[in-house]
Structure formats: structure tokens, C-alpha cells
Motif scaffolding. Structure first.
Motif, PDB file in Angstrom:
ATOM      1  N   ILE A 239       0.771  -0.997  -0.138  1.00 53.17           N
ATOM      2  CA  ILE A 239      -0.043  -0.025  -0.168  1.00 53.17           C
ATOM      3  C   ILE A 239       0.785   1.136  -0.013  1.00 53.17           C
ATOM      4  O   ILE A 239       1.803   1.454   0.652  1.00 53.17           O
ATOM      5  CB  ILE A 239      -1.015  -0.021   1.241  1.00 53.17           C
ATOM      6  CG1 ILE A 239      -1.753  -1.118   1.094  1.00 53.17           C
ATOM      7  CG2 ILE A 239      -1.718   1.345   1.319  1.00 53.17           C
ATOM      8  CD1 ILE A 239      -2.901  -1.528   2.379  1.00 53.17           C
ATOM      9  N   GLU A 241       0.887   5.750  -0.424  1.00 49.74           N
ATOM     10  CA  GLU A 241      -0.019   6.969  -0.349  1.00 49.74           C
ATOM     11  C   GLU A 241       0.920   8.248  -0.376  1.00 49.74           C
ATOM     12  O   GLU A 241       2.007   8.140  -0.412  1.00 49.74           O
ATOM     13  CB  GLU A 241      -0.595   7.081   1.044  1.00 49.74           C
ATOM     14  CG  GLU A 241       0.363   7.100   2.067  1.00 49.74           C
ATOM     15  CD  GLU A 241      -0.779   7.128   3.468  1.00 49.74           C
ATOM     16  OE1 GLU A 241      -1.255   8.039   3.879  1.00 49.74           O
ATOM     17  OE2 GLU A 241      -0.358   6.432   4.451  1.00 49.74           O
ATOM     18  N   TRP A 333      -5.455  13.969  -1.199  1.00 46.73           N
ATOM     19  CA  TRP A 333      -4.674  12.626  -0.493  1.00 46.73           C
ATOM     20  C   TRP A 333      -5.186  11.541  -1.470  1.00 46.73           C
ATOM     21  O   TRP A 333      -5.980  11.454  -1.951  1.00 46.73           O
ATOM     22  CB  TRP A 333      -5.059  12.342   0.842  1.00 46.73           C
ATOM     23  CG  TRP A 333      -4.045  11.749   1.702  1.00 46.73           C
ATOM     24  CD1 TRP A 333      -3.296  10.673   1.669  1.00 46.73           C
ATOM     25  CD2 TRP A 333      -3.189  12.565   2.560  1.00 46.73           C
ATOM     26  NE1 TRP A 333      -2.393  10.357   2.401  1.00 46.73           N
ATOM     27  CE2 TRP A 333      -2.101  11.723   3.157  1.00 46.73           C
ATOM     28  CE3 TRP A 333      -3.357  13.814   2.995  1.00 46.73           C
ATOM     29  CZ2 TRP A 333      -1.200  11.983   4.253  1.00 46.73           C
ATOM     30  CZ3 TRP A 333      -2.356  14.218   4.331  1.00 46.73           C
ATOM     31  CH2 TRP A 333      -1.440  13.225   4.458  1.00 46.73           C
ATOM     32  N   MET A 335      -4.349   7.086  -2.265  1.00 50.81           N
ATOM     33  CA  MET A 335      -4.069   5.803  -1.839  1.00 50.81           C
ATOM     34  C   MET A 335      -3.839   4.960  -2.982  1.00 50.81           C
ATOM     35  O   MET A 335      -4.618   5.014  -3.901  1.00 50.81           O
ATOM     36  CB  MET A 335      -5.224   5.157  -0.815  1.00 50.81           C
ATOM     37  CG  MET A 335      -5.203   5.898   0.448  1.00 50.81           C
ATOM     38  SD  MET A 335      -4.064   5.403   1.622  1.00 50.81           S
ATOM     39  CE  MET A 335      -4.031   6.650   2.756  1.00 50.81           C
ATOM     40  N   SER A 337      -3.678   0.652  -3.505  1.00 57.26           N
ATOM     41  CA  SER A 337      -3.596  -0.625  -3.021  1.00 57.26           C
ATOM     42  C   SER A 337      -3.092  -1.674  -4.303  1.00 57.26           C
ATOM     43  O   SER A 337      -3.845  -1.766  -5.252  1.00 57.26           O
ATOM     44  CB  SER A 337      -4.925  -1.150  -2.381  1.00 57.26           C
ATOM     45  OG  SER A 337      -5.292  -0.434  -1.078  1.00 57.26           O
ATOM     46  N   CYS A 396      -6.283   2.714  -7.072  1.00 60.53           N
ATOM     47  CA  CYS A 396      -6.053   3.934  -6.343  1.00 60.53           C
ATOM     48  C   CYS A 396      -7.293   4.874  -6.222  1.00 60.53           C
ATOM     49  O   CYS A 396      -8.502   4.841  -6.920  1.00 60.53           O
ATOM     50  CB  CYS A 396      -5.315   4.715  -7.513  1.00 60.53           C
ATOM     51  SG  CYS A 396      -3.644   3.701  -7.844  1.00 60.53           S
ATOM     52  N   ARG A 402      -6.927  12.555   4.119  1.00 57.85           N
ATOM     53  CA  ARG A 402      -6.435  11.184   4.281  1.00 57.85           C
ATOM     54  C   ARG A 402      -7.693  10.225   4.514  1.00 57.85           C
ATOM     55  O   ARG A 402      -7.643   9.230   3.995  1.00 57.85           O
ATOM     56  CB  ARG A 402      -5.263  10.980   5.148  1.00 57.85           C
ATOM     57  CG  ARG A 402      -4.603   9.777   5.258  1.00 57.85           C
ATOM     58  CD  ARG A 402      -3.460   9.614   5.893  1.00 57.85           C
ATOM     59  NE  ARG A 402      -2.719   8.362   6.063  1.00 57.85           N
ATOM     60  CZ  ARG A 402      -2.955   7.338   6.856  1.00 57.85           C
ATOM     61  NH1 ARG A 402      -3.634   7.729   7.969  1.00 57.85           N
ATOM     62  NH2 ARG A 402      -2.241   6.234   7.045  1.00 57.85           N
ATOM     63  N   ILE A 406      -9.124   6.936   2.255  1.00 54.97           N
ATOM     64  CA  ILE A 406      -9.160   5.588   2.945  1.00 54.97           C
ATOM     65  C   ILE A 406     -10.627   5.055   2.835  1.00 54.97           C
ATOM     66  O   ILE A 406     -10.732   4.040   2.612  1.00 54.97           O
ATOM     67  CB  ILE A 406      -8.898   5.965   4.625  1.00 54.97           C
ATOM     68  CG1 ILE A 406      -7.179   6.074   4.594  1.00 54.97           C
ATOM     69  CG2 ILE A 406      -8.969   4.503   5.054  1.00 54.97           C
ATOM     70  CD1 ILE A 406      -6.727   6.138   6.101  1.00 54.97           C
ATOM     71  N   MET A 432      -6.931  -1.376   5.711  1.00 51.33           N
ATOM     72  CA  MET A 432      -7.677   0.101   5.765  1.00 51.33           C
ATOM     73  C   MET A 432      -8.430   0.298   6.947  1.00 51.33           C
ATOM     74  O   MET A 432      -8.657   1.352   7.116  1.00 51.33           O
ATOM     75  CB  MET A 432      -8.549   0.021   4.377  1.00 51.33           C
ATOM     76  CG  MET A 432      -7.713   0.233   3.161  1.00 51.33           C
ATOM     77  SD  MET A 432      -6.859   1.847   3.041  1.00 51.33           S
ATOM     78  CE  MET A 432      -5.454   1.147   1.995  1.00 51.33           C
TER      79      MET A 432
END
Length: 667
Positions: A239, A241, A333, A335, A337, A396, A402, A406, A432
Motif C-alpha cells: 500500500i 499513499e 490525498w 491511496m 492498493s 487507487c 487522508r 481511506i 484499511m
């Protein structure tokens, strides 16, 4: 601008480059091995050239074959993606000699920075703080043990030409240093054609933070801020970020300026990444520079709005960067995975086979104002091969904060349907929801510390469990009504569906009453709490999208006797929905126990037996190496779980085995 470029890669990164090239009006050429004849990148490209057998050493990393494909198609430039030949100086030099543009840095910069030993020496000479270690070549395992003792355990044994977690081992003692050296050397040779190894001090409690740089041939170099890549397993990122929840503006600026200074020192152009280890006091240490596009580049694109592939192509065409450092702000932000073809319930061992179902979440802007993006190289019905890296997609998400990023990732993961192979979606879904991850208090040891016994599925908190129970109770009512209507057509009598049910899930029995109306159901629990459930789910749908208590809930569902199999947030649950009397009777049923396989060493993944380390009649000790299995470019050493005697060996080196095939039996 180029008319045609060749992508010297495969999978999701080849598809990613093709998308940008198409947007720019540039035609593309794909290359493929025997195993990739029907791959997605082949279908997407304007042309495709066959380059050899399935193993990468016979196709994707054979320079002559790539050069022949370039010549045959008249491609003017080559994008190498990442891995394979992306950091190979000889490949870049061969293209330059042929008058073909390499969409990446100049070959001298690749030589200087792509080699981890050389790059660390240059960084030291430039005054960059580096991790202590031994940068010279290491001849054999004995020398590796000696050097490790001098550096001081724990140490990191790394392939000089490595990347993506290949050829990397952590050693805490002499035995692990000896074993790790040989495995790293073997993996490095198989993956990169270069078996040189170096050793450095392993910094405990580190955070892995990297800086994205972009430089042109006109003397301009900028940094596009940082990515936090601390959630790793076996030294491979899981993961990522952007930005990092740990850095302050002063540290971010210092790391960015240092990364640009290093890039300028070697005449770097194109996109590149400078990786750092950052300790708890925000001291940072140079690790290496990756002279290529990174796997995790989408999170940088999402927070900056810059298409890195497009800029790589434009820089290769001789154009100047269209922005300055002051133009590059952090927006929101992001993320990422990584979806891997590996089974988290089998210690994340590789999984291969056919994707019987592959339904990613819808890409684009979500109802909540976030963004979902999925970079993939596979399709439903396609095969996952044992010959290449197990990553099959990068999911993504973007949010204004943030927390929002998430939450978007949680819902996207719950929506992502993958069947037919083992995969790590349950694991990243559990991460998560992990309080430590949500807080941002993470290091590269996060997975080892939080999942020391491996991953056996997530346990849902009581509030989430109640939402699931309410959802399945409402869904069960829908299913029961349909079932009674069908049976009612046969005997002209339709049985009334009751209101009182018991939902047995995760060791709890929750008594509920379902009061339905046209728009949904009110599900009342024994303590008087009521949850409102609304959904358009119908029996047979594999994905249930609901709104429970005013918030979205997405679950993968399948019918089982007396209820549903439900998967969400990393949990895999059997939810039995019974009448109160049925529940009483179910409590009297004996539990079926799994068969005892403790006397056998079973192959944990489809793979190739590289070595059998014992013989029939040998007495083995706990932790002793029994066999080595290779799959997806990684060597996996199978060790004895307890003391015993080998009774029979049923497999030999060179054999290809399936999951749970017996390798040996113990007395």
C-alpha cells in the motif's frame, strides 16, 4: 513528436503507457511472450510482436529480441515501463546506437544510479546521508557472513540490480545471512540477469518515503513531492499513499531539494525516484535511485494532476518541462492498493489460474466527490501465469483528506470482485480498517508486527457486524419471498415469510425482527436498536450495494445453505439466517473438523521444485530447510515446523506441482 512507440514490457504498466500514448495521438507496439499471446496489453496496442518463450529470460529481457521488434515495426522510441530492461544501461545504449529514443534517462545516468552500489558511492561523495553498509562486491556466502558481522546485525542483503522486492533478504544472524545471500543471488540472476549482491545495515522502525523527480534536457528539475511506501511485505510494497502523513513541510522540502541535486549531479533526465529511509526524528537516509517510472506513480499523479508518462514522452522528445517547482502543489490525498495474485490465507504465497470473475470498481468521480482509478493488465477469463510478477492491478483512490481517501479505498475494495485465484484483496481491506494504519503510525515493520502469525481474515467490530447482520436479514427476506412465490405457483398457496430471525455470524447469534415496506426494511435488534436497510439487491447478484443506517455498505455475497457467504473489509463470513426454532436445532449439530495433514509437507502454491534438501530416513529439526519452490520469480524455502523423520519423498527437483500436492511424508 513521435508517431509510434514500442512498450518493452507487459501487464498493467504496458496498458498504462498505451493509454497515455493513445491520448497523445501516438501509435503503440506491444511485445509478448508465449504466455502473453492473449494478454490485455496485446489487445490494446496498435501492433504486437511475438518475442519468445514464456520465461522472461527468453523474451522480455532479451535485448536482441526487443531490438528486432523495434526494427521490424519502425518504432521511433521505446518506453521500458518498470522492471525487465527499464534500468539496463546496455539496452538504453543499444537503442541510442540504433537511433531510437529511449523514453527514460541517458545510459550514463542509468549506469550511475541504476546500480545500487555505484549510486550509494556517488551519493556519499555528494554529501548525501546514506545507510552504513558494505558497497563492494561479495564473492560468496562465507564473505557475506563475515561482512554482516562487521556491519552488525540485522542487515539487509540486496541485489545490486534489483527492484520490486526481488533479491532482498533481512538477516538477523550468521545462518540467515548465509541462506539469504544464496537466495538473493539466485533471485537476482533469474530476475535481472545480474547476481551481484551488497549488504547494508537494516534500520529498525523505519519509514520508507520516496521523492518523485522529473528532469528535462534543458537543465530543469522538479520534485513532485513524496510517497509513503512503508506498508511492505517481504520488502515489496503493498500500500502506498501521497503525501506522507509523517513529513512536515521543512523535511519535505529538504528531501525534495536533495533528490533534485542528486539527479542533476548525474545529468538525469525523465522521471525518476529517490528513495529514503526516514527515522522517527525525521532524519532521512538515501537508499537508492530508481531510474524509471515507479509502480506507485499514480498516487503522485492524483495529488499533482501531472501525467508522468506524458511528461516522460515529451522530455524524450526534447521538450522542456511546462511547469516550475512553485507550480507543483499538493491537492488532497491519494491511496494505492496493489492487487496481487497471492493467497493471504497461505502466507501470501503466489496463486495462478484463470480469472473466472474480474469486475473492478467503476473508475472516475464517486458519489462522495472522490476519485477511483484502477491500473490493470488482466481481464475476466484471462490467465494468471507463474512466470511473472504476481501484481495484476493497482487500485487507487483520491479524497480531499487522508480519511476520505481511506474511506473511498474501503468501498472500492469491497466493490472489487475477483474469483478463480487466491488474491490479497481481503488483506488490504483489513489494513484499511486497522487503527494503527488509520492513525498514520506506520513503519516498514507494520505487517510483521501486526500480523506476526500471518493473515487469517479480519474480525469485524460490533458496530460493523450489526450492520452486516441487518443487511443479511433484509436480504434473506427478499430471497425467502422469491422462493415462496416460486413454490406458491405449484400449489396455489404462498407461505407467509416470518418477521423474526436469528443471524448467526462471527460467533454471535443476533435475534432480529424485520419490518419491511416498499422502500426498505427496519431491522430491530433484541436491545431495541433499529437499523434502516435500503437496497435494490436481488437474489443471485454477487455484489450487494446497500445503505444501512444512512451509510453505504458494499458486500460480496454468495448463497450457502441457510444463509450467505459475505465478504467485506477483509472478513470472510458465513452468515446463517434461521428462524428461532431452526437456530435452536442448529446448536445441536456437531462441528465438522478438517482432515489432519500434519504428517505431510504440502506444496503451498503452484510452482517448480528447485531443490529437495533432505533424504528419506533423515531426522529433521524445527526450522530446517526441506525444499525450495520457485513461483513468480520468487524462491520460497519450505521449512520443518517441528522435529521429525522423513518417511517418504514424493517429489523431485524440476517437478511442477499444484497447490497441496504432497512433497514428502513424515513418520
Amino acid at each position: 513528436m513521435f508517431d509510434k512507440i514500442l512498450i518493452a514490457n507487459r501487464g498493467e504498466i504496458a496498458c498504462r503507457v498505451i493509454k497515455t500514448a493513445r491520448k497523445m495521438g501516438i501509435k503503440t507496439v506491444a511485445v509478448y511472450s508465449d504466455a502473453d499471446r492473449n494478454a490485455l496489453h496485446v489487445k490494446m496496442a496498435d501492433e504486437a510482436v511475438h518475442i519468445g518463450a514464456a520465461p522472461a529470460a527468453q523474451s522480455y529481457i532479451v535485448i536482441d529480441k526487443i531490438m528486432a521488434a523495434v526494427k521490424a515495426t519502425g518504432a521511433q522510441a521505446v518506453h521500458p515501463g518498470y522492471g525487465f530492461l527499464s534500468e539496463n544501461r546496455a539496452f538504453a545504449a543499444a537503442l541510442e546506437a540504433a537511433g531510437v529514443v529511449f523514453i527514460g534517462p541517458p545510459s550514463p545516468a542509468i549506469e550511475a544510479m541504476g546500480d545500487k552500489i555505484t549510486s550509494k558511492k556517488i551519493a556519499q561523495e555528494a554529501g548525501v546521508s546514506t545507510v552504513p553498509g558494505y558497497m563492494g562486491l561479495i564473492a560468496d556466502a562465507d564473505e557475506a557472513v563475515k561482512i554482516s558481522g562487521q556491519v552488525g546485525y540485522p542487515v539487509m542483503i540486496k541485489a545490486s540490480a534489483g527492484g520490486g522486492g526481488k533479491g532482498m533478504r533481512i538477516a538477523w544472524n550468521d545462518a540467515e545471512a548465509r541462506e539469504g545471500f544464496q537466495s538473493s543471488k539466485n533471485e537476482a540472476a533469474a530476475s535481472f540477469g545480474d547476481d551481484r549482491i551488497f549488504i547494508e545495515k537494516f534500520v529498525t522502525q523505519p519509514r520508507h518515503i520516496e521523492i518523485q523527480v522529473l528532469a528535462d534536457s534543458h537543465g530543469n528539475c522538479v520534485y513532485l513531492h513524496e510517497r509513503e511506501c512503508s506498508i511492505q511485505r517481504r520488502n515489496q510494497k503493498v500500500i502506498e499513499e501521497a503525501p506522507s502523513p509523517f513529513l512536515d513541510e521543512a523535511t519535505r522540502r529538504a528531501m525534495g531539494e536533495q533528490a533534485c541535486a542528486l539527479a542533476k549531479a548525474v545529468g538525469y533526465t525523465s522521471a525518476g525516484t529517490v528513495e529514503f529511509i526516514v527515522d522517527g526524528n525525521r532524519n532521512f537516509y538515501f537508499l537508492e535511485m530508481n531510474t524509471r517510472l515507479q509502480v506507485e506513480h499514480p498516487v503522485t499523479e492524483l495529488i499533482t494532476g501531472v501525467d508522468l508518462v506524458e511528461q516522460m514522452i515529451r522530455v524524450a522528445d526534447g521538450q522542456a518541462l511546462p511547469f516550475a517547482q512553485s507550480d507543483l502543489k499538493i491537492n488532497g490525498w491519494a491511496m494505492e492498493s496493489r492487487l496481487y495474485a497471492e493467497d493471504p490465507y497461505r502466507n501470501f504465497l503466489p496463486s495462478i489460474g484463470r480469472l473466472t470473475r474480474y469486475r473492478p470498481p467503476v473508475e472516475g468521480v464517486t458519489e462522495r466527490g472522490g476519485i477511483v482509478r484502477n491500473d490493470t493488465g488482466v481481464f475476466e477469463g484471462g490467465e494468471i501465469s507463474m512466470y511473472y510478477d504476481p501484481m495484476i492491478a493497482k487500485l487507487c483512490t483520491w479524497g480531499a483528506t487522508r480519511g476520505e481517501a481511506i474511506e473511498e479505498m474501503r468501498l472500492a475494495l469491497d466493490t472489487f470482485e475477483v474469483e478463480g485465484i487466491g488474491h490479497n484483496l481481503p488483506f488490504v481491506g483489513a489494513v484499511m480498517d486497522h487503527p494503527r494504519f488509520v492513525s498514520g503510525n506506520i513503519t516498514t515493520a507494520f505487517i510483521a508486527e501486526e500480523y506476526p502469525e500471518g493473515f487469517q481474515g479480519a474480525t469485524l467490530d460490533d458496530a460493523t457486524l450489526r450492520r452486516v447482520a441487518a443487511a443479511v436479514a433484509a436480504m434473506n427476506r427478499v430471497a425467502e419471498i422469491r422462493r415462496t412465490k416460486i413454490s406458491g405457483t405449484m400449489d396455489n398457496h404462498q407461505r407467509r415469510v416470518g418477521d423474526d430471525w436469528v443471524v448467526a455470524v462471527q460467533g454471535q447469534a443476533l435475534a432480529v425482527t424485520v419490518d419491511a415496506d416498499r422502500d426498505g426494511s427496519n431491522v430491530r435488534f433484541a436491545d431495541g436498536a433499529v437499523l434502516r436497510v435500503a437496497s435494490d439487491w436481488t437474489p443471485g447478484q454477487a455484489l450487494a450495494r446497500l445503505v444501512v443506517d444512512g451509510a453505504p455498505l458494499v458486500m460480496k455475497v454468495a448463497k450457502i445453505p441457510g444463509g450467505f457467504r459475505v465478504r467485506l473489509r477483509g472478513a470472510d463470513l458465513k452468515c446463517h439466517v434461521r428462524t428461532p426454532r431452526q437456530h435452536e436445532l442448529a446448536l445441536l449439530m456437531p462441528e465438522k473438523l478438517p482432515p489432519d495433514t500434519s504428517r505431510f509437507l504440502l506444496c503451498p502454491m503452484p510452482g517448480l521444485i528447485v531443490a529437495i534438501n533432505v533424504a528419506e530416513g533423515d531426522e529433521v529439526q524445527e526450522g530446517q530447510a526441506l525444499a525450495t519452490v520457485e513461483a513468480m520469480k520468487m524462491e520460497n524455502i519450505l521449512k520443518a515446523e517441528k522435529r521429525g523423520v522423513v518417511k517418504k519423498i514424493t517429489a523431485s527437483a524440476g517437478a511442477s506441482l499444484r497447490v497441496d500436492d504432497v512433497i514428502m511424508e513424515f513418520e
